[in-house]
Design a protein around this motif. Structure first.
Motif, mmCIF file in Angstrom:
data_model
loop_
_atom_site.group_PDB
_atom_site.id
_atom_site.type_symbol
_atom_site.label_atom_id
_atom_site.label_comp_id
_atom_site.label_asym_id
_atom_site.label_seq_id
_atom_site.Cartn_x
_atom_site.Cartn_y
_atom_site.Cartn_z
ATOM 1 N N UNK A 5 16.538 -42.108 59.337
ATOM 2 C CA UNK A 5 18.094 -41.591 59.665
ATOM 3 C C UNK A 5 18.171 -40.414 60.178
ATOM 4 N N UNK A 6 19.094 -40.057 61.277
ATOM 5 C CA UNK A 6 19.197 -38.565 61.534
ATOM 6 C C UNK A 6 20.186 -37.732 60.377
ATOM 7 N N UNK A 7 19.967 -36.666 60.293
ATOM 8 C CA UNK A 7 20.603 -35.844 59.342
ATOM 9 C C UNK A 7 21.413 -34.693 60.162
ATOM 10 N N UNK A 8 22.397 -34.202 59.658
ATOM 11 C CA UNK A 8 23.075 -33.013 60.118
ATOM 12 C C UNK A 8 22.376 -31.844 59.550
ATOM 13 N N UNK A 9 22.648 -30.762 60.379
ATOM 14 C CA UNK A 9 22.017 -29.474 59.785
ATOM 15 C C UNK A 9 22.755 -29.020 58.802
ATOM 16 N N UNK A 10 22.468 -29.273 57.534
ATOM 17 C CA UNK A 10 23.142 -28.644 56.432
ATOM 18 C C UNK A 10 22.538 -28.227 55.355
ATOM 19 N N UNK A 11 22.969 -28.059 54.069
ATOM 20 C CA UNK A 11 22.387 -27.596 53.058
ATOM 21 C C UNK A 11 21.241 -28.477 52.533
ATOM 22 N N UNK A 12 20.026 -27.814 52.350
ATOM 23 C CA UNK A 12 18.702 -28.374 52.204
ATOM 24 C C UNK A 12 18.462 -28.179 50.597
ATOM 25 N N UNK A 13 18.045 -28.861 49.763
ATOM 26 C CA UNK A 13 17.469 -28.931 48.476
ATOM 27 C C UNK A 13 15.954 -28.982 48.320
ATOM 28 N N UNK A 65 17.491 -33.918 65.589
ATOM 29 C CA UNK A 65 18.396 -34.459 64.460
ATOM 30 C C UNK A 65 17.782 -34.985 63.201
ATOM 31 N N UNK A 66 16.601 -34.495 63.159
ATOM 32 C CA UNK A 66 15.656 -35.204 61.917
ATOM 33 C C UNK A 66 14.885 -33.874 61.383
ATOM 34 N N UNK A 67 14.769 -33.944 60.000
ATOM 35 C CA UNK A 67 13.667 -32.992 59.214
ATOM 36 C C UNK A 67 12.225 -33.499 59.361
ATOM 37 N N UNK A 68 11.535 -32.604 59.441
ATOM 38 C CA UNK A 68 9.913 -33.058 59.749
ATOM 39 C C UNK A 68 9.118 -32.112 58.633
ATOM 40 N N UNK A 90 12.779 -38.380 54.735
ATOM 41 C CA UNK A 90 13.973 -39.205 54.396
ATOM 42 C C UNK A 90 14.532 -38.456 53.279
ATOM 43 N N UNK A 91 15.836 -38.465 53.206
ATOM 44 C CA UNK A 91 16.286 -37.969 51.973
ATOM 45 C C UNK A 91 15.553 -38.500 50.594
ATOM 46 N N UNK A 92 15.216 -37.716 49.898
ATOM 47 C CA UNK A 92 14.567 -38.118 48.505
ATOM 48 C C UNK A 92 12.928 -38.207 48.636
ATOM 49 N N UNK A 93 12.192 -37.820 49.838
ATOM 50 C CA UNK A 93 10.906 -37.755 49.964
ATOM 51 C C UNK A 93 10.326 -36.827 49.001
ATOM 52 N N UNK A 106 12.442 -33.477 48.664
ATOM 53 C CA UNK A 106 13.205 -32.943 49.686
ATOM 54 C C UNK A 106 14.748 -33.744 49.688
ATOM 55 N N UNK A 107 15.633 -33.179 49.641
ATOM 56 C CA UNK A 107 16.975 -33.671 49.792
ATOM 57 C C UNK A 107 17.686 -32.937 50.956
ATOM 58 N N UNK A 108 18.576 -33.727 51.912
ATOM 59 C CA UNK A 108 19.135 -33.175 52.907
ATOM 60 C C UNK A 108 20.739 -32.624 52.531
ATOM 61 N N UNK A 109 20.953 -32.451 51.279
ATOM 62 C CA UNK A 109 22.437 -32.228 50.692
ATOM 63 C C UNK A 109 22.092 -31.781 49.167
ATOM 64 N N UNK A 110 23.113 -30.923 48.603
ATOM 65 C CA UNK A 110 22.876 -30.213 47.736
ATOM 66 C C UNK A 110 23.133 -31.134 46.711
ATOM 67 N N UNK A 111 22.784 -30.759 45.108
ATOM 68 C CA UNK A 111 23.039 -31.656 44.363
ATOM 69 C C UNK A 111 24.448 -31.315 43.758
ATOM 70 N N UNK A 112 25.029 -32.350 42.946
ATOM 71 C CA UNK A 112 26.310 -32.250 42.649
ATOM 72 C C UNK A 112 26.173 -31.442 41.168
ATOM 73 N N UNK A 113 27.301 -30.696 40.606
ATOM 74 C CA UNK A 113 27.233 -30.161 39.691
ATOM 75 C C UNK A 113 26.508 -30.752 38.357
ATOM 76 N N UNK A 114 25.498 -30.202 37.716
ATOM 77 C CA UNK A 114 25.215 -31.195 36.587
ATOM 78 C C UNK A 114 23.949 -32.346 37.165
#
Length: 169
Positions: A5-13, A65-68, A90-93, A106-114
């Protein structure tokens, strides 16, 4: 192109994982950007001191539109046990730097608190430091402090401080 899936350019973890327990050892979060460098050198965005990690070992690159994941180091990068030079993420690779090096995720979004994501994908609370039994610690310290050897060292330290103070005054 890939079916990822394509990712938006957002916070990376990016998480450094303990390969034995699957727990997070360290994590980095980055605001939107197009490149994240990974390597042993302190100037890299993700800096990891490990003999299997090159000064500039890999990069995460956002394009079309993709992280490599792009391997740049001499020890290579493995994804699912396979050596890769460039692969979509992919998210979680999870990927390993070198054949026996550290594992990153790799995650394309931040972790939730805790929230903590482990290698097995199980979410659990984030407790990275070992729990210390205070009573046991205090007993062990008392046992050390009460020995003759420790008392002799303490007395020698006092004498050396007194000599230093006398010589300085």
């Amino acid at each position: 192109m890939s079916n990822s899936p394509a990712f938006a350019l957002n916070t990376i973890t990016v998480q450094l994982m303990d390969s034995a327990s699957g727990r997070i050892v360290q994590l980095w979060q980055f605001p939107p950007r197009e490149t994240i460098s990974i390597g042993r050198a302190t100037e890299q965005d993700v800096s990891i001191v490990d003999p299997y990690v090159s000064r500039l070992h890999a990069e995460l690159r956002f394009r079309d539109g993709q992280w490599w994941l792009v391997a740049l180091g001499r020890h290579g990068v493995l994804v699912n046990g396979r050596d890769v030079t460039e692969t979509p993420l992919a998210d979680g690779t999870s990927f390993r730097l070198g054949g026996s090096g550290p594992i990153l995720r790799f995650y394309s979004s931040p972790l939730a608190d805790g929230e903590e994501r482990t290698l097995s994908g199980i979410k659990e609370s984030c407790e990275l430091l070992p729990q210390i039994n205070a009573a046991k610690r205090d007993d062990e310290v008392r046992g050390i402090v009460e020995t003759d050897y420790f008392q002799k060292l303490r007395q020698q330290a006092r004498q050396l401080r007194q000599k230093r103070d006398t010589d300085a005054g």
